[in-house]
Each structure stands twice: as structure tokens, then as C-alpha cells.
Design an enzyme around this catalytic site. Structure first.
Site, PDB file in Angstrom:
ATOM      1  N   SER A 218       0.823  -1.026   0.071  1.00 35.01           N
ATOM      2  CA  SER A 218       0.021   0.140  -0.015  1.00 35.01           C
ATOM      3  C   SER A 218       0.921   1.218  -0.010  1.00 35.01           C
ATOM      4  CB  SER A 218      -0.948  -0.013   1.211  1.00 35.01           C
ATOM      5  OG  SER A 218      -1.769   1.084   0.979  1.00 35.01           O
ATOM      6  N   CYS A 345      -8.971   0.213  10.516  1.00 31.34           N
ATOM      7  CA  CYS A 345     -10.017  -0.145   9.945  1.00 31.34           C
ATOM      8  C   CYS A 345     -11.445  -0.370  10.946  1.00 31.34           C
ATOM      9  CB  CYS A 345      -9.437  -1.417   9.147  1.00 31.34           C
ATOM     10  SG  CYS A 345      -8.379  -0.850   7.814  1.00 31.34           S
TER      11      CYS A 345
END
Length: 396
Positions: A218, A345
Site C-alpha cells: 500500500s 479499519c
């Protein structure tokens, strides 16, 4: 590799003055100013579509994408054509796991090995496959926070399709034994998938192991922009892992991931990757200094380290302070430092960490856990003030 923009290490800082010191890099990192400059160039000026072949705007965009592919590949010693751009590590993990389903069904290989401490971006796609009839086996961690290679060896079966083990745990920072697991798999044809969101650009050699078939990374964890990542899909000989696309339309990324390429974001990830590789030693040195000073400041509080500190990356600590609840600590420190008590998250609705729970820690320790993570640009950490405020909570 492209020439990295000239700038002294840490010469510029993205942090606003008088703001709390940012210690939540595992959630996201600030965009490096050199990366931001690159992104804005490709947003405002070099705005061509990399798929446009009839003019110079498209050609320049295509060349920048090719260059970024090389910059990402260099970090993990992959081939340029083994890099597939995605929207981030979550999509890359989904593509690596769900993309293997058809091959598993066609070959009768329906056994998957993973761990109880994976990110939800791995655990939830595995639940989807389990609902489709795959046999998913999740291995528990040791109390040090890492998964034993012997446990992987014991779980391996002739019908094992995939072994999925993260490189660095996002909550504890514990480095998983990828080299040893790769050796376990050396005589088996199971595909090896690694979620490297927290390791890419921070650990170099472990991610260069050629036995790792699928590697999810990422951009925003290394000073790049959000919304861009990559799946490195290494070939075995001349054969790529038999992934099927999850989306269709356009045929970009060699038919594996369609959609117009976000050239500006890709350029930013390329620059962030090149900077991470070039500045590895400096970043590691500064990160270790911060880690040692934090440990020294917290030691008088009887700090409990969640995860073997000798196996954690230099830029992460997960700690519990006896008698201190994590939510109370975050409130007490909010004007001093920005930190977290778990994965970003799932932080909107706090639940006890599945990672620490899997390690067998008591509930009080899990509920008191604090994650501190830092990176390039982190300076002037108020070590003593952090300790003072946490000590105050202990006395209540």
C-alpha cells in the site's frame, strides 16, 4: 530507477505547528512533501491517460507508470511486469485470495492456511471462501505475537492451495518468520501470499524472498498518497499464479485489474517507494532511537509489551500500562500525541483486539493496549510528558 528528488532527510515536515505529535503511522502516514509535489505535477500538468497512444500526453503518462512500476519492483527485487497496480493493500489481498478460488475449485485444492492475527483485509476474504466450501485453517500465534513455522509445516496438506501470512502485524509490529515459512513451503506447490502493508519500504530483505508468490502493498503506509497500492505477482519460471480478475472492463493491468490508471497516484507511489529504498538506513536509525527512548520513558510505569520487542519493527510499539484503560489514555494524551488502540479499519466501533486476544492476553491487558507508531518526519516526541500523564491515570 528514477532519480529521487533532492532533499535532505527530514528537511521538510508535513505536520502543522502546535498540533499533537503524530504517532499513528500504522494507520496512515503523512504524505512526504516530495511525493506531494510529484502527485500535483501529474494532476495539474501531466494529466494524460496512460492508455492514450495517439499523442504525447498519453505517452508521457505511460512512461511515468512504467517508471513507477520499476520503482515499486526495486524495493522487493521483483520484475517490472510482476507489479500490478491496485487501489491499495485491501484490494490486493482480495485479488490474491479470491482470485485463486477458481483454480482451487478446478484442481480440488480447497485447503488454505492463514493465521488468527491477520488484518481484516485477509480474514474477511477467507470467510468468503469458507462459505464457498474451502477449508480455511487459522493458526494461533505464540505469546510473542508470531506464528510458528512448525505450525505451518504441521498444517500443510497435499490439497493446500494457499498459505497466507502477513509480514508485520499492524497492531503489534511483530515481524513474522517469512524466510522460515518459505523454507517450509520449498517442497510444496502451495502458493505463498504475504500481506506486506506494514512491511513494504521498512523491511527490505524479507520481502525479496523469491518463494513469496503474491505480495500486497500500500502506498499510504510509506508517505505515498491514499488510494494506490500494488499486488506483486511473482512468476515461477515462466508461469504466473493463476489469478482470475474480480472486475472486468478495459483490460488494463494485463487483464487482471481493469480501470483507467490513476497516473498521479501511481507516480506518487513510485517516488515514495524510491525514497523508502534510498533512505532505509537513515529511517531505521531514527526509528530505533525513538523506540528506545519510548521504552525508557515507559519502563518506570511497569509497562507490559504486547509482542516480543526483539521481533518488532523499529517503528512500532504496542504496550499496556497496568491500571490504565486505553480509551482513558487516548483522551488524556489527545493534545500531546495522536495514537490508537488498534487497527484503524475497525476503530469506529471499538472491539477488543482479535490479535491480542489470539495471543492469550487477559482481558484487562487487551483493553489497556496502546499502539504507538512513527516514521519519517517524527521529531520532538514528548517522552516524559507521555509518561507523566499515564502515571497520573495509574494513581486514580
Amino acid at each position: 530507477m528514477t532519480e529521487v528528488p533532492n532533499s535532505d532527510f527530514h528537511a521538510d515536515t508535513p505536520f502543522p505547528p502546535h498540533a499533537p505529535v503524530y504517532l499513528d503511522f500504522n494507520a496512515t502516514s503523512p504524505v512526504d512533501p516530495r511525493v506531494a509535489e510529484e502527485v500535483m505535477t501529474y494532476m495539474a500538468h501531466e494529466f494524460g491517460n496512460a492508455g492514450s497512444r495517439t499523442h504525447s500526453y498519453g505517452q508521457r503518462a505511460k512512461e511515468r507508470v512504467k517508471q513507477a512500476r520499476a520503482e515499486v519492483a526495486a524495493v522487493v527485487a521483483a520484475q517490472v511486469d510482476e507489479v500490478f497496480f491496485t487501489s491499495g493493500a485491501t484490494e490486493s489481498n482480495n485479488l490474491a485470495i479470491l482470485g485463486m478460488a477458481a483454480h482451487g475449485e478446478d484442481t480440488g485444492k480447497r485447503h488454505i492456511i492463514s493465521t488468527q492475527i491477520e488484518h481484516k483485509a485477509v480474514l474477511e476474504p477467507l470467510e468468503v471462501l469458507q462459505a464457498r466450501g474451502f477449508d480455511v485453517e487459522l493458526l494461533p500465534p505464540t505469546d510473542g505475537g508470531w506464528v510458528s513455522p512448525e505450525a505451518v509445516a504441521a498444517a500443510l496438506r497435499p490439497d493446500t492451495l494457499l498459505v497466507s501470512v502477513m509480514a508485520v502485524n499492524n497492531e503489534t509490529g511483530v515481524i513474522q518468520p517469512l524466510h522460515e515459512i518459505a523454507e517450509v513451503l520449498s517442497g510444496h506447490d502451495a502458493y505463498f501470499h504475504v500481506d506486506a502493508a506494514q512491511a513494504f519500504g521498512k523491511l527490505i530483505e524479507p520481502l525479496r524472498n523469491a518463494r513469496i508468490d503474491l505480495l500486497a502493498v500500500s502506498g499510504h503506509k510509506i508517505g505515498g498518497p491514499k488510494g494506490i497500492g500494488a499486488l506483486i505477482c511473482r512468476r515461477r519460471g515462466y508461469t504466473r499464479a493463476p489469478l482470475k480478475p474480480l472486475m472486468f472492463g478495459g483490460g488494463q493491468e494485463r487483464g487482471l485489474r481493469p480501470g483507467t490508471l490513476p497516473v498521479a497516484l501511481i507516480a506518487g507511489m513510485g517516488t515514495a517507494s524510491a525514497l523508502a529504498l534510498n533512505e532505509t538506513e537513515d529511517r531505521l536509525r531514527v526509528a530505533m532511537e525513538i523506540k528506545e527512548k519510548l521504552l525508557a520513558a515507559l519502563a518506570p510505569l511497569g509497562v507490559e509489551l504486547n509482542g516480543d520487542v526483539h521481533r518488532t519493527v523499529a517503528s512500532t510499539l504496542n504496550v499496556s500500562i497496568p491500571g490504565v484503560d486505553s480509551e482513558a489514555a487516548i483522551v488524556a494524551l489527545k493534545d500531546v500525541v495522536a495514537l490508537s488502540n488498534g487497527s484503524a479499519c475497525t476503530s469506529q466501533a471499538y472491539e477488543p483486539s482479535h490479535v491480542l486476544t489470539a495471543a492469550g492476553f487477559p482481558q484487562s491487558r487487551v483493553e489497556g493496549a496502546l499502539r504507538l507508531s512513527w516514521g519519517p518526519g517524527t521529531t520532538q516526541v514528548p517522552y516524559e510528558e507521555i509518561a507523566r500523564r499515564l502515571r497520573g491515570l495509574q494513581k486514580r
